[in-house]
Write a protein that holds these residues in place. Sequence first.
Motif, PDB file in Angstrom:
ATOM      1  N   VAL A   8      -6.364   1.646   6.526  1.00  0.00           N
ATOM      2  CA  VAL A   8      -7.097   2.057   5.400  1.00  0.00           C
ATOM      3  C   VAL A   8      -6.315   1.916   4.055  1.00  0.00           C
ATOM      4  O   VAL A   8      -5.229   2.072   3.943  1.00  0.00           O
ATOM      5  CB  VAL A   8      -7.518   3.706   5.433  1.00  0.00           C
ATOM      6  N   PHE A   9      -7.198   1.243   3.022  1.00  0.00           N
ATOM      7  CA  PHE A   9      -6.712   1.215   1.664  1.00  0.00           C
ATOM      8  C   PHE A   9      -7.315   2.141   0.895  1.00  0.00           C
ATOM      9  O   PHE A   9      -8.406   2.315   0.685  1.00  0.00           O
ATOM     10  CB  PHE A   9      -7.138  -0.143   1.300  1.00  0.00           C
ATOM     11  N   SER A  10      -6.263   2.992   0.244  1.00  0.00           N
ATOM     12  CA  SER A  10      -6.640   3.841  -0.833  1.00  0.00           C
ATOM     13  C   SER A  10      -6.412   3.177  -2.396  1.00  0.00           C
ATOM     14  O   SER A  10      -5.312   3.025  -2.535  1.00  0.00           O
ATOM     15  CB  SER A  10      -6.067   5.277  -0.714  1.00  0.00           C
ATOM     16  N   GLY A  11      -7.334   3.155  -3.167  1.00  0.00           N
ATOM     17  CA  GLY A  11      -7.326   2.302  -4.137  1.00  0.00           C
ATOM     18  C   GLY A  11      -7.909   2.909  -5.425  1.00  0.00           C
ATOM     19  O   GLY A  11      -8.557   4.155  -5.203  1.00  0.00           O
ATOM     20  N   GLY A  31     -11.396   4.333  -4.486  1.00  0.00           N
ATOM     21  CA  GLY A  31     -11.570   5.449  -3.451  1.00  0.00           C
ATOM     22  C   GLY A  31     -10.893   5.042  -2.295  1.00  0.00           C
ATOM     23  O   GLY A  31      -9.763   4.082  -2.091  1.00  0.00           O
ATOM     24  N   ARG A  32     -11.287   5.440  -1.104  1.00  0.00           N
ATOM     25  CA  ARG A  32     -10.546   5.027   0.080  1.00  0.00           C
ATOM     26  C   ARG A  32     -11.401   4.021   0.885  1.00  0.00           C
ATOM     27  O   ARG A  32     -12.668   4.248   0.985  1.00  0.00           O
ATOM     28  CB  ARG A  32     -10.470   6.464   1.082  1.00  0.00           C
ATOM     29  N   VAL A  33     -10.890   3.065   1.275  1.00  0.00           N
ATOM     30  CA  VAL A  33     -11.842   1.702   1.640  1.00  0.00           C
ATOM     31  C   VAL A  33     -11.244   1.314   3.224  1.00  0.00           C
ATOM     32  O   VAL A  33     -10.190   1.064   3.534  1.00  0.00           O
ATOM     33  CB  VAL A  33     -11.604   0.607   0.820  1.00  0.00           C
TER      34      VAL A  33
END
Lengths: 339, 339, 339, 339
Positions: free
Chosen positions: B265-268, B271-273
């Motif tokens: 999960v990428f949080s950027g 938001g969280r993607v």
Amino acid sequence: MTAGPLGVALLGSGRMGAFHAQTLARRLPSARLVAVADPAQGAAEYLTGVLGAGRAYTDAAQVWDDPEVDAVVVAAPARAHADLVVAAAAAGRHVFCEKPMAVTLPDADRAIDAARAAGVVLQVGFNRRFAPDWAAARALLDDGMLGTPRLLRSLTRDPGGFVPARVRPDTVFLETLIHDFDTLRFLHPGAEAVEVHAVADALVEPAWRDRGLLDTAVVVVRFADGAMGVAEACFEASYGYDVRGEVLGSGGMATMGDGRRTGMVFSGPGGRVAETVRSDQELFAGAYTAELAAFVDAVRGRTPPPVTGEDARAALAIALAAAESVRAGRPVRTDEVEK
Amino acid sequence: MTAGPLGVALLGSGRMGAFHAQTLARRLPSARLVAVADPAQGAAEYLTGVLGAGRAYTDAAQVWDDPEVDAVVVAAPARAHADLVVAAAAAGRHVFCEKPMAVTLPDADRAIDAARAAGVVLQVGFNRRFAPDWAAARALLDDGMLGTPRLLRSLTRDPGGFVPARVRPDTVFLETLIHDFDTLRFLHPGAEAVEVHAVADALVEPAWRDRGLLDTAVVVVRFADGAMGVAEACFEASYGYDVRGEVLGSGGMATMGDGRRTGMVFSGPGGRVAETVRSDQELFAGAYTAELAAFVDAVRGRTPPPVTGEDARAALAIALAAAESVRAGRPVRTDEVEK
Amino acid sequence: MTAGPLGVALLGSGRMGAFHAQTLARRLPSARLVAVADPAQGAAEYLTGVLGAGRAYTDAAQVWDDPEVDAVVVAAPARAHADLVVAAAAAGRHVFCEKPMAVTLPDADRAIDAARAAGVVLQVGFNRRFAPDWAAARALLDDGMLGTPRLLRSLTRDPGGFVPARVRPDTVFLETLIHDFDTLRFLHPGAEAVEVHAVADALVEPAWRDRGLLDTAVVVVRFADGAMGVAEACFEASYGYDVRGEVLGSGGMATMGDGRRTGMVFSGPGGRVAETVRSDQELFAGAYTAELAAFVDAVRGRTPPPVTGEDARAALAIALAAAESVRAGRPVRTDEVEK
Amino acid sequence: MTAGPLGVALLGSGRMGAFHAQTLARRLPSARLVAVADPAQGAAEYLTGVLGAGRAYTDAAQVWDDPEVDAVVVAAPARAHADLVVAAAAAGRHVFCEKPMAVTLPDADRAIDAARAAGVVLQVGFNRRFAPDWAAARALLDDGMLGTPRLLRSLTRDPGGFVPARVRPDTVFLETLIHDFDTLRFLHPGAEAVEVHAVADALVEPAWRDRGLLDTAVVVVRFADGAMGVAEACFEASYGYDVRGEVLGSGGMATMGDGRRTGMVFSGPGGRVAETVRSDQELFAGAYTAELAAFVDAVRGRTPPPVTGEDARAALAIALAAAESVRAGRPVRTDEVEK
């Protein structure tokens, strides 16, 4: 500017009424519980006693005579709603009415007309619109992120324990799925429901079947633009209270209804476990407060009421068509239930 | 005991056939790709060339003459399936047939009878049964954890880009939703589907509507025991390929179909993607391999084929009833499509 | 081009060796298990018998004499790894070596030098690099989405049941956390670890404490650019096998390690339950296959080996510094363990 | 019994103070904002004007003279906290003090002693204890589900935008990580922290490094029973405000801190996206209200204060040891900072 909290009387002190009374007494500084009216012997006294707030009445007429009452919250049995809305309007009181606002379309029209004629605010208790997930999905829709809705879903599952004596053949449509019908409309703003097909049965309590009672239902709703909605209900889920929604549009999908009690997760010998929500009042505590806060704002003239009598009527038409569809065993157009 | 890998020929080298060929050549040591047959000029040569494995034929008859062919995988266009199953059986070859096994019930019966008469294994490509989520849900059912199913759901959404020339009015039922109809049956073991109501439209490509093409559908399936299933399909989801399932039973609920490409999960800033799966071959790569491995095991006599011709026929009956329901605008009983 | 599958011999037929043997025999068509060598009486015979593949040897020398052996997988006890790498190189065989490649830095240097001198491929078994979550996080890093790493985390928790006889004081660092040290390096490409501080104890089995055994540890790793990594291990988690990672960079955060067995979720009276992964071989089955596939590709000259002897040495230096930090009760610089 | 809402004065009208003032004025019917005191010209007037509630003072002495003030909320700069607690106690007022209650241990002792001598309630603003995830994890601990804690984690990441002028070398420990130190203690009830090792740097703003400012830190805390806690902070996360916790015990693991703004998920061309929380006041709005409600209950004598001065002192000792550890470059025992 505003002369203190809004004075609110509660009509009906059952499960939902008691929760609204708590909100008015303890959770919403902008409102004040000034009275509770319930025809059942001692019911109003009990509730005002527990809360330490409000006068206890057994007759709605006492409410209309109480000068501290600016507005009422109608939480009586569903079949009494429309008459109470009309009476409140006649008495010049603003009305927040629990769903369903009426159980027939003529009654819905009477309630809407009375409020309009009296110039009072009429707001209906479709609380999901105020829940964060649903409000966020609607914001995505309004921002155009979801594009045009194609497939929608809304479902309600209760934790069980229903008392047959309180269930009528149309209860699943008029009292449970009415929320989902409103949600489908909320998530497809401006669209008109044109045809409804419903299947329903007594699967939780097969013994109810012979009495015509229904505890499980699936309803397909066609909108005028071709979009399809599915509303689904069951009176028993072993894991608690489950309300979810979904919109698939040309731009993407929004899903609502996480169902977890908190974000805490326990990983143990049985795997990973999250607590689930166990009741509507637990899941929607914030939404119940927010809808009453919005009602106060509407009465104060700050914002229009966010859920109107017309919204209640439109959801009711879908519910009536669904009930008729089960009886007829075929799709029913919403204009068939209009007279 | 077994003299090396099973020799398999592929009939049909399109998108799905090519994927099965890769599996046979590179992912499944227990099988071996010995031939590819495709009537299109150069198609079989191309595929065998890329894979460095298998002889290229343009005629199925060459396959029947090839002594190294123990079994075939049928991945030709749907309308050719039944005849190829019958031909394979006549040639004494075991058959793995992509879905749908047939597009009419008499054809389905012919295929089933031919395989039985020849004593060959006939397995059908309902790959979701082999996907971990679905297998785990079925295990819960078999363990009794879910109790008696009441509400079921299965949905399929493709990532879009469909070519109208390949779509016929019944494609959404016979080629897409056929998976979901099998899934509903898989998740309600032993139950019989008795009535089907479908609504469908061209919502992704409204221009298709006049040609009778359908890209979005909702199908309600009633089972003999009262349980209700909802199958839903749409040919376009902006976020990729989405397949999900759900069973609500008296004991609890199982949900399947996580949709994430990986657990990363990428949080950027946005938001969280989580990345989503973009194709069936990405989502079900493991299931496609597992179903062929199970087919090899069935041919070797280790296990019965896990998805039978009868399963294919039962799903087809639901699909045909759904198509008829759209045409008739009413619920259709499955026995109505039985001649 | 390539004359069939790569012939591979396995050195060491314990738990991990047996799994690699299965992969070579059953899951990886590009390789072939030609031999298993294990000094334990009957061990190699047992494994080759079960798999129906490979000759059984009791002496590595037999492997070097076997002309069908192109490469070896070293899965013997850790302390034998370096010598086996050196011997394989001397025999002109490519080597895939399980972690740790060596338990002293001079041994690591010997192994690296021997492979280089012999011109054979040397790849080390840091399997997490091949797991989808970790590979996806690294792709985000390489794409610049995460910016410059600031805080990193990697943790390993085993499902318990460790046998004290197999645990030495440094096991938690040299055999368990060595994975996490490599992961921290993998997620901060090009950065150099300069200082290590570790705390460790026997918390799972307090009785081990007197024998100097350690089952729980936290290690803080400082990189030359100031970034901070935390590696954490515990030999027992009641919920199974848990491996996770996290990178917080200037651009955002990536998290890895979902821990769920499948995407299926059961909601029942106890809440919402997801099955958890119970062993490394279950969690990393795909990664174990992928690393051997990558090794075959490296031997075939298609790609460089993705995990080098130098990577193994760098992780070892962190592990040795961590062990020394526990003994000394203070932070230890990695250059302190160099000579 | 209780004569209406508790009269509360706010000392300090900065960011956090303003939020508490809103809670007292608008979200907590059991309390009432009667005054705001702030030495900054116009600050108190501004806040009371916006809220339409409370008298504005520039001197705390005016608060002590106000007979409607039953209790105070201390939200002045950290270094003024202890003196204000002592003054409030001397004036016979109950005190809710924002964290840190003091920045030296002697000051903490003074504050505790003053409140005890005056017989007033002293509660400290460790708000996470009131957040649902954390309260649920503690309930699991108290129920024995987690067994004995072995590894604990608490982390705080701010959304960035810090103003260097407001940051001192110890800010990350005394004002940010103090929350995490309390959380580690809250999640390991009764355990004593005995040794602390911290690493810290200016990674968000490398230019701060020369001025001794720190924006990123990792702190390892050893407890007397061997359990290990890791507290971690960074002043910038691109995705918002991130607070998480974890306990691994002999019985299982609890994780806290979901980080999502709502349960609504958007699946679109970029994958699956969940909004993340962007500020402490958004994440902990409910917890900030709950801690003040608990304070009112403590003042009313219904419950003991749930976060005591002793709790504040214990967290401070860890923070001071962490700061000293960075300066000394070695682990520091908590008894070293006890003069």
